[in-house]
Write a protein that holds these residues in place. Structure first.
Motif, PDB file in Angstrom:
ATOM      1  N   SER A   1      15.725  55.529  15.082  1.00  0.00           N
ATOM      2  CA  SER A   1      14.586  55.708  14.176  1.00  0.00           C
ATOM      3  C   SER A   1      13.678  54.485  14.205  1.00  0.00           C
ATOM      4  N   PHE A   2      12.463  54.664  13.743  1.00  0.00           N
ATOM      5  CA  PHE A   2      11.471  53.586  13.694  1.00  0.00           C
ATOM      6  C   PHE A   2      11.961  52.489  12.729  1.00  0.00           C
ATOM      7  N   GLY A   3      11.808  51.246  13.133  1.00  0.00           N
ATOM      8  CA  GLY A   3      12.137  50.126  12.227  1.00  0.00           C
ATOM      9  C   GLY A   3      13.622  49.887  12.086  1.00  0.00           C
ATOM     10  N   SER A   4      14.403  50.277  13.121  1.00  0.00           N
ATOM     11  CA  SER A   4      15.853  50.207  12.958  1.00  0.00           C
ATOM     12  C   SER A   4      16.467  48.882  13.399  1.00  0.00           C
TER      13      SER A   4
ATOM     14  N   LEU B   1       4.364  49.894   1.410  1.00  0.00           N
ATOM     15  CA  LEU B   1       4.697  51.038   0.549  1.00  0.00           C
ATOM     16  C   LEU B   1       5.189  52.157   1.458  1.00  0.00           C
ATOM     17  N   LEU B   2       6.371  52.680   1.175  1.00  0.00           N
ATOM     18  CA  LEU B   2       6.918  53.771   1.990  1.00  0.00           C
ATOM     19  C   LEU B   2       7.298  54.902   1.034  1.00  0.00           C
ATOM     20  N   TYR B   3       6.765  56.094   1.334  1.00  0.00           N
ATOM     21  CA  TYR B   3       6.947  57.247   0.449  1.00  0.00           C
ATOM     22  C   TYR B   3       7.677  58.341   1.215  1.00  0.00           C
TER      23      TYR B   3
ATOM     24  N   ASP C   1      19.051  55.677   5.156  1.00  0.00           N
ATOM     25  CA  ASP C   1      18.812  54.641   4.135  1.00  0.00           C
ATOM     26  C   ASP C   1      18.041  53.476   4.754  1.00  0.00           C
ATOM     27  N   THR C   2      17.456  52.651   3.890  1.00  0.00           N
ATOM     28  CA  THR C   2      16.808  51.412   4.345  1.00  0.00           C
ATOM     29  C   THR C   2      17.499  50.228   3.662  1.00  0.00           C
ATOM     30  N   LEU C   3      17.812  49.203   4.461  1.00  0.00           N
ATOM     31  CA  LEU C   3      18.460  47.999   3.947  1.00  0.00           C
ATOM     32  C   LEU C   3      17.418  46.894   3.793  1.00  0.00           C
TER      33      LEU C   3
ATOM     34  N   ARG D   1      15.690  66.011   9.818  1.00  0.00           N
ATOM     35  CA  ARG D   1      14.301  65.549   9.710  1.00  0.00           C
ATOM     36  C   ARG D   1      14.181  64.457   8.646  1.00  0.00           C
ATOM     37  N   ARG D   2      13.365  63.474   8.930  1.00  0.00           N
ATOM     38  CA  ARG D   2      13.011  62.450   7.919  1.00  0.00           C
ATOM     39  C   ARG D   2      11.520  62.192   8.095  1.00  0.00           C
ATOM     40  N   ALA D   3      10.732  62.403   7.034  1.00  0.00           N
ATOM     41  CA  ALA D   3       9.274  62.253   7.136  1.00  0.00           C
ATOM     42  C   ALA D   3       8.789  61.374   5.992  1.00  0.00           C
TER      43      ALA D   3
ATOM     44  N   GLN E   1      13.397  40.821   4.488  1.00  0.00           N
ATOM     45  CA  GLN E   1      13.456  41.597   5.744  1.00  0.00           C
ATOM     46  C   GLN E   1      13.973  42.983   5.381  1.00  0.00           C
ATOM     47  N   HIS E   2      13.765  43.936   6.275  1.00  0.00           N
ATOM     48  CA  HIS E   2      14.335  45.269   6.064  1.00  0.00           C
ATOM     49  C   HIS E   2      14.723  45.891   7.395  1.00  0.00           C
ATOM     50  N   CYS E   3      15.477  46.979   7.308  1.00  0.00           N
ATOM     51  CA  CYS E   3      16.020  47.619   8.506  1.00  0.00           C
ATOM     52  C   CYS E   3      16.309  49.079   8.168  1.00  0.00           C
ATOM     53  N   ALA E   4      15.743  49.991   8.956  1.00  0.00           N
ATOM     54  CA  ALA E   4      16.026  51.421   8.748  1.00  0.00           C
ATOM     55  C   ALA E   4      17.321  51.762   9.476  1.00  0.00           C
ATOM     56  N   THR E   5      18.051  52.769   9.006  1.00  0.00           N
ATOM     57  CA  THR E   5      19.274  53.192   9.700  1.00  0.00           C
ATOM     58  C   THR E   5      18.969  54.413  10.585  1.00  0.00           C
TER      59      THR E   5
ATOM     60  N   LEU F   1       5.569  58.479   4.580  1.00  0.00           N
ATOM     61  CA  LEU F   1       4.195  57.968   4.714  1.00  0.00           C
ATOM     62  C   LEU F   1       4.232  56.487   4.386  1.00  0.00           C
ATOM     63  N   ARG F   2       3.564  55.696   5.229  1.00  0.00           N
ATOM     64  CA  ARG F   2       3.618  54.246   5.037  1.00  0.00           C
ATOM     65  C   ARG F   2       2.226  53.641   4.964  1.00  0.00           C
ATOM     66  N   THR F   3       2.026  52.726   4.031  1.00  0.00           N
ATOM     67  CA  THR F   3       0.835  51.879   4.058  1.00  0.00           C
ATOM     68  C   THR F   3       1.289  50.432   3.895  1.00  0.00           C
TER      69      THR F   3
ATOM     70  N   TRP G   1      16.399  44.691  12.147  1.00  0.00           N
ATOM     71  CA  TRP G   1      15.944  43.882  11.005  1.00  0.00           C
ATOM     72  C   TRP G   1      14.584  43.254  11.323  1.00  0.00           C
ATOM     73  N   HIS G   2      13.671  43.312  10.392  1.00  0.00           N
ATOM     74  CA  HIS G   2      12.338  42.731  10.601  1.00  0.00           C
ATOM     75  C   HIS G   2      11.599  42.586   9.277  1.00  0.00           C
ATOM     76  N   THR G   3      10.518  41.854   9.343  1.00  0.00           N
ATOM     77  CA  THR G   3       9.522  41.801   8.278  1.00  0.00           C
ATOM     78  C   THR G   3       8.252  42.336   8.924  1.00  0.00           C
TER      79      THR G   3
END
Ligand code: SIN
Length: 281
Positions: free
Chosen positions: A91-94, A111-113, A123-125, A263-265, A252-256, A267-269, A96-98
């Motif tokens: 997945s995108f952003g999987s 912001l992630l919706y 989940d996001t860490l 499906r996971r959808a 920092q954060h990291c997607a799993t 919206l990010r700004t 660790w990063h800022t």
């Protein structure tokens, strides 16, 4: 506003607030809670691209979003999407990063919706970079204090990147030439709290300024592992209608990638930020 911390490290769930109808008082209270908890989780929100953008404007206006493609009519609202039938589980952003630390003025917040979420997983860490700094020895703090690190988009969006291959339903640009590097302080002072944090990440931080990648790599690896140790983190589980807002100036954060076949959808700004401030040297 009811605020319930998620772990002892960072993150809080915020109840009884409608993000589509924020008052000035709500905004002031939100900013206070944000500076304290670094990651805020809002459940049962009803947002669309227009209201997410309105919220982003209320928080300071959108940041620059290179490489990622926004929605038609909403270039600042980026769909982060993985369909159930994709070939790759990644997945995108999987990692660790800022967000976008390769920029001169990286985004202050993201912001992630969640529009659609898998039955489990995705989940996001998050990790608290103030704690990562505070718990270093005085000797290592003193050594890192005068250093800058070079940040680059190369691993994600450089000529050899293969993000697009793993993310069939996103439109991701990449550089044809090696992207430029940007120097930022290794110890960053948060503009609101005045607190120092360890501001490096394994996705965009390439090396220390004035050193080669090979010379930098052992200490960067140590610091990258250190910064995301379990006692500095929290984990957010999503459901449709959840909005999470995080502070890119101290986390920092990291997607799993654990929901292959679902499906996971999202919206990010991002909210525009400023030039990182170094600790007094
Ligand atoms: C991101 O890194 O911007 C996305 C994180 C996520 O999808 O959980």
């Amino acid at each position: 506003m009811n605020i319930t911390p998620i772990t002892g490290a960072l993150g809080a769930e915020v109840d009884t607030i409608d993000l589509a109808r924020l008052t000035e008082i709500d905004l002031t209270n939100l900013d206070k809670a944000f500076d304290e908890h670094l990651v805020l989780v809002f459940r049962d929100q009803s947002l669309d691209p227009a209201s997410l953008l309105t919220l982003t404007n209320q928080l300071g206006g959108p940041g620059q979003t290179p490489y990622l493609t926004g929605l038609p009519g909403y270039p600042d609202v980026v769909p982060i999407i993985k369909e159930a039938n994709e070939k790759s589980p990644k997945s995108f952003g999987s990692g660790w990063h800022t967000d976008f630390t390769f920029q001169a003025e990286p985004p202050s917040r993201t912001l992630l919706y969640a529009e659609d979420t898998p039955p489990q997983g995705g989940d996001t860490l998050f990790s608290n970079l103030y704690k990562a700094y505070d718990r270093l020895s005085n000797g290592l703090k003193a050594m890192l204090n005068p250093l800058n690190a070079m940040h680059s988009a190369t691993r994600s969006y450089g000529p050899n990147s293969n993000l697009q291959h793993d993310l069939e339903n996103m439109t991701i640009g990449k550089e044809t030439d090696e992207p430029e590097e940007r120097a930022h302080p290794v110890i960053r002072i948060h503009p609101n709290t005045g607190r120092p944090c360890l501001w490096i990440n394994p996705t965009y931080t390439i090396r220390f300024e004035g050193m080669t990648e090979a010379e930098s790599s052992p200490l960067l690896k140590y610091l990258n592992d250190w910064a995301v140790q379990p006692s500095f983190t929290c984990r957010v589980q999503w459901r449709p209608g959840t909005l999470v807002m995080w502070d890119n100036r101290c986390t920092q954060h990291c997607a799993t990638s654990d929901y292959h076949g679902h499906r996971r959808a999202m919206l990010r700004t991002t909210v525009k930020g400023d030039s990182p401030i170094a600790a007094i040297r």
